[in-house]
Design a protein around this motif. Sequence first.
Motif, PDB file in Angstrom:
ATOM      1  N   ASN A 366       0.828  -1.210   0.000  1.00  0.00           N
ATOM      2  CA  ASN A 366       0.000   0.000   0.000  1.00  0.00           C
ATOM      3  C   ASN A 366       0.858   1.253   0.000  1.00  0.00           C
ATOM      4  OD1 ASN A 366      -2.652  -0.913  -0.144  1.00  0.00           O
ATOM      5  ND2 ASN A 366      -2.816  -1.216   2.058  1.00  0.00           N
ATOM      6  N   GLY A 370       0.201   2.144  -3.796  1.00  0.00           N
ATOM      7  CA  GLY A 370      -1.133   2.229  -3.229  1.00  0.00           C
ATOM      8  C   GLY A 370      -2.242   2.501  -4.219  1.00  0.00           C
ATOM      9  N   GLU A 371      -2.037   3.414  -5.145  1.00  0.00           N
ATOM     10  CA  GLU A 371      -3.117   3.722  -6.083  1.00  0.00           C
ATOM     11  C   GLU A 371      -3.311   2.621  -7.112  1.00  0.00           C
ATOM     12  OE1 GLU A 371      -3.582   7.516  -7.842  1.00  0.00           O
ATOM     13  OE2 GLU A 371      -3.457   8.602  -5.944  1.00  0.00           O
ATOM     14  N   GLY A 374      -5.393   0.351  -5.274  1.00  0.00           N
ATOM     15  CA  GLY A 374      -6.689   0.978  -5.080  1.00  0.00           C
ATOM     16  C   GLY A 374      -7.572   0.942  -6.310  1.00  0.00           C
ATOM     17  N   TYR A 432     -12.585   7.592  -4.921  1.00  0.00           N
ATOM     18  CA  TYR A 432     -11.324   7.310  -5.604  1.00  0.00           C
ATOM     19  C   TYR A 432     -10.991   8.443  -6.574  1.00  0.00           C
ATOM     20  CZ  TYR A 432     -14.897   5.696  -8.860  1.00  0.00           C
ATOM     21  OH  TYR A 432     -16.008   5.623  -9.670  1.00  0.00           O
ATOM     22  N   TRP A 436      -5.488   8.175 -12.131  1.00  0.00           N
ATOM     23  CA  TRP A 436      -4.679   7.280 -11.310  1.00  0.00           C
ATOM     24  C   TRP A 436      -3.186   7.568 -11.500  1.00  0.00           C
ATOM     25  CZ3 TRP A 436      -7.188   4.533  -7.742  1.00  0.00           C
ATOM     26  CH2 TRP A 436      -8.546   4.262  -7.948  1.00  0.00           C
ATOM     27  N   THR A 480      -5.065   6.643  -0.234  1.00  0.00           N
ATOM     28  CA  THR A 480      -5.505   5.643  -1.202  1.00  0.00           C
ATOM     29  C   THR A 480      -6.972   5.292  -0.963  1.00  0.00           C
ATOM     30  OG1 THR A 480      -4.902   3.744   0.181  1.00  0.00           O
ATOM     31  CG2 THR A 480      -3.174   4.674  -1.244  1.00  0.00           C
TER      32      THR A 480
END
Length: 688
Positions: A366, A370-371, A374, A432, A436, A480
């Motif tokens: 993470n 992390g993204e 995610g 979110y 990204w 995230t």
Amino acid sequence: MRKTVLAACLLASAATGAVYAQTATTGATATAPGKPQLGDFGVDLSAMDKAVLPGNDFYNYINGAWMKRTEIPADRASWGGFAILADLSEKRTRQVIEDAAAAPSSNGAMSINDKIGVTYATFMDQAAIEKAGAAPLQPRLAKIAAINSQADLAKAFAEATMHGIDVPVGAGIEQDLKDNTVYAVYMSQGGLGLPDKDYYLKDDPKFAEARTKYVTYIADMMRLAGQPDPQGSAQRIYDLEKQIAQVHWDRAELRQVEKGYNPMQVAQLATAMPGFDWQGMLAAQGLGSQTRVIVGQPSALTGTAKIIVATPLPVWKEYLAFHTISNAAPLLSSPFVNTQFAFYGTTLNGTPQLKDRWKRGVALVNGSLGEAVGQVYVQKYFPPESKAKADELVRNLIAAMDIRLSKLEWMAPETKVKARAKLAAFTPKIGYPNKWRDYSTLQVVKGDVLGNADRVAEFEYRRQLNKIGKPVDRSEWFMTPQTVNAYANPLMNEVVFPAAILQPPFFDPNADPAVNYGAIGAVIGHELSHHFDDQGRKFDPKGNFSDWWTPQDVTRFNALTDKVVAQYGAYEPIPGSHVNGKLTLGENMADLAGINVAYDAYQLSLKGKKAPVIDGYTGDQRFFMGFGQVWQTKAREASIKNQLTTDPHTPGQWRAYVVRNLDPWYGAFSVKPGQTYYLAPQDRIHIW
């Protein structure tokens, strides 16, 4: 900078220099038996202790039975609603990671799934890590041993900063407070291994014990890494850190954002803060072309510069060696891991047992990718209908906040206009990011766990460095989607709610609206209000640092906040240790505002209709029950002590008592004079 000053995070607290440092609002794996016995409206009725009168102890009325039957998991400093949800997110994230690891790229190129899988698998290969022992540290320690001058020391501080190692002075990139369309370079204090300056300086038996054990910890780490004279160096390192602590600003002062904005020309640094090669440090960090910096704590950095020049170079080399070892310890062999956990986990937070390796692996991934994780997480676990319902809640909370702002008696009419304009300019971010993060340039190497961590730190530092001279990216997220948390960012004039917090017990799209408004609604209202609290009010509708209140507004506001400081300062979570009302002021005001705004929004959602009675509970009762259960928390004494010293958030149980300031709470539960938490109407704090 953002994480310690500007983003008024709902739950996040300052790190203590180790991955095992936990606050009283974090946790995971449950040991409490069974699932909650949810009523028809989404509250765990089995958690209640109905023998307790709500007016005598609202928290235990809602959570008393849960408190009695619940044991904190052995690998946790605390346990509760946030922790249970974090545990769920952790397990789901593990599945995302393991699925990625099970689907390697077939064309030879390393895909994002490969990077996720290799990062995790390399950490999980404990046999290889045990075999390597201290060897991965040696190249780093050799570079430190080669330091021969003050110029070398400045470069070493720069390199440490770029690798995420906390040192006495460092620079980072952040939006300029007074012109948030551009990025600026900030310099700030740092370099302590204990959680706060009070641990070094305050006459407190618990702190004295921590100091003694910290010196032992330093010596043990130096010994494990094969460093000479570990006991002698440990005392010298501690003595040096104590000197640094003596010049540090305290946490209440750090909250005053205007005090942390001190622009200075780089050419002035040598004269204003003599004794350190500031230009050499900035050049080594890739910031040599910058002519202007913003100094966060001028007196602290001036004092630190004097300490730097007065301290023999060999002591600084010992200091850097220790902090390098301690920073790397979670990724090394068991002796390093266990020694660090014994101090940061057990001594400072009372946690008896180290987390399972897979949990630490999930945290590592993470923190690294992390993204990327995610992006898959939200596809699996955050359906469009949840986002739509959350969007509706936020809209209703903003509408309720606008009505409250329009009716404030203590705010001047012209200030109300500006406040409402600021609210209208809000950007809520739900679930979110729309864009990204690109990890294509991040290199991950199988079998090199410490090297991978270095490359992640370098990747992130380069990403930050690359912002200079470019437009501010307003789409960026600082958490995230799989994080159980939320934050307000005054520079972006935004509130952000990751997907993982938008789940029961905080939010259920199918649950009773009263409970949703009492739970996640109060969280949303909390974050909205941060833009108008004692620090957020210093940022205008565009998110720039600006004094847009009248002097009379400030005087009237401060008179009200003084009452908040006094009310919370009277709480004593552990004998002899009170809540620091000044340090926690912003969060306590946000809790007060959040629940008021959420209550109004719930009433608006009824559209003039009377709330139904469910399971014998009225709508108002269910609203407050939903709020009370959010703060379900059981924590170890050492963890509470740490939180009271370092965290701008009041411990969870005492956050629930904010209800005593709301008139509807008295009617909902027939709270009478003479009961413990009863306040006469004139003593209830009404700010928003």
